[in-house]
Design an enzyme around this catalytic site. Structure first.
Site, short mmCIF file in Angstrom:
data_model
loop_
_atom_site.label_atom_id
_atom_site.label_comp_id
_atom_site.label_asym_id
_atom_site.label_seq_id
_atom_site.Cartn_x
_atom_site.Cartn_y
_atom_site.Cartn_z
CD GLU A 73 -2.97 -1.17 2.21
OE1 GLU A 73 -2.55 -1.16 3.38
OE2 GLU A 73 -4.17 -1.18 1.93
CE1 TYR A 119 -8.62 19.21 21.28
CE2 TYR A 119 -10.75 19.18 22.40
CZ TYR A 119 -9.43 19.62 22.32
OH TYR A 119 -8.95 20.46 23.27
ZN LIG Z 1 -5.30 -0.99 3.57
#
Ligand SMILES: [Zn+2]
Length: 210
Positions: A73, A119
């Site tokens: 990835e 936040y």
């Molecule tokens: Zn992934």
């Protein structure tokens, strides 16, 4: 910061994410920018058991220089760095609440979360939804590139979040806030909810956004 320290930080943060159930098996990956390339967690590595010395070092073109083979990835991370010059680190998780939200129908692709907390607005901002493509598909990199210039946090449909930060701490803090916000969104589903108003959101954006 020196490279040895960054390698230790990646391993320590990986273990922390794993120990708290934010990463499982070999899911999730972390990268940090260097002067002449990146450090990247290796393919099929468990975030809970990273060896700092075996973390992949890749050059400015994405070629492996040393360490184990980088994550499959890696291209998601490089897309973020290419589109956001201020990025110092990128974290990608398959954390369960974020993945659950990524599978929901009817999301706003330009702003996935309703304005639940201050936040979330300050750390995540407008979370972009990237359409589903199989892992490793080059179209997924293109789809991330298309939104990364406007969003430092993106959610891959039926997959998980990718978050860029100026530092490793900033990226991790933001992706943890994203996961918490996804959990809150699911907890609030079906409950009458008082969201922040557009005026309150605008105030946060003008006061805290860099
Ligand atoms: Zn992934």
């Amino acid at each position: 910061m020196n490279e040895d320290r960054l390698r230790e930080d990646i391993a320590a943060i990986g273990k922390s994410l794993y120990d708290r159930g934010l990463a499982h098996g070999s899911a999730g990956n972390i990268s940090v920018k260097l002067a002449d390339g990146w450090l990247m967690t290796p393919t099929n590595s468990c975030m809970g058991r990273l060896d700092p010395a075996r973390i992949s070092r890749i050059d400015a073109k994405g070629a492996l220089i040393s360490g184990d083979k980088p994550s499959k990835e890696t291209f998601l991370h490089l897309a973020m760095y290419e589109e956001r010059a201020s990025t110092g680190a990128v974290v990608h998780l398959h954390s369960v609440h974020s993945v659950a939200v990524s599978c929901m129908d009817g999301l706003d692709p330009g702003d996935v979360f309703p304005p639940i907390t201050a936040y979330a607005i300050m750390q995540v901002g407008k979370l972009a939804l990237v359409p589903y493509y199989p892992p490793g598909d080059e179209s997924l990199a293109e789809a991330v590139r298309a939104v990364a210039g406007r969003h430092h946090a993106v959610l891959l449909a039926n997959h998980g979040p990718v978050v860029a930060g100026s530092t490793l701490d900033a990226a991790v803090n933001a992706i943890e806030e994203l996961e918490q916000t996804a959990k809150l969104m699911l907890l609030l589903d079906g409950h009458a909810t008082r969201y922040l108003t557009p005026v309150q959101v605008a105030q946060l954006n003008s006061r805290f956004k860099s």
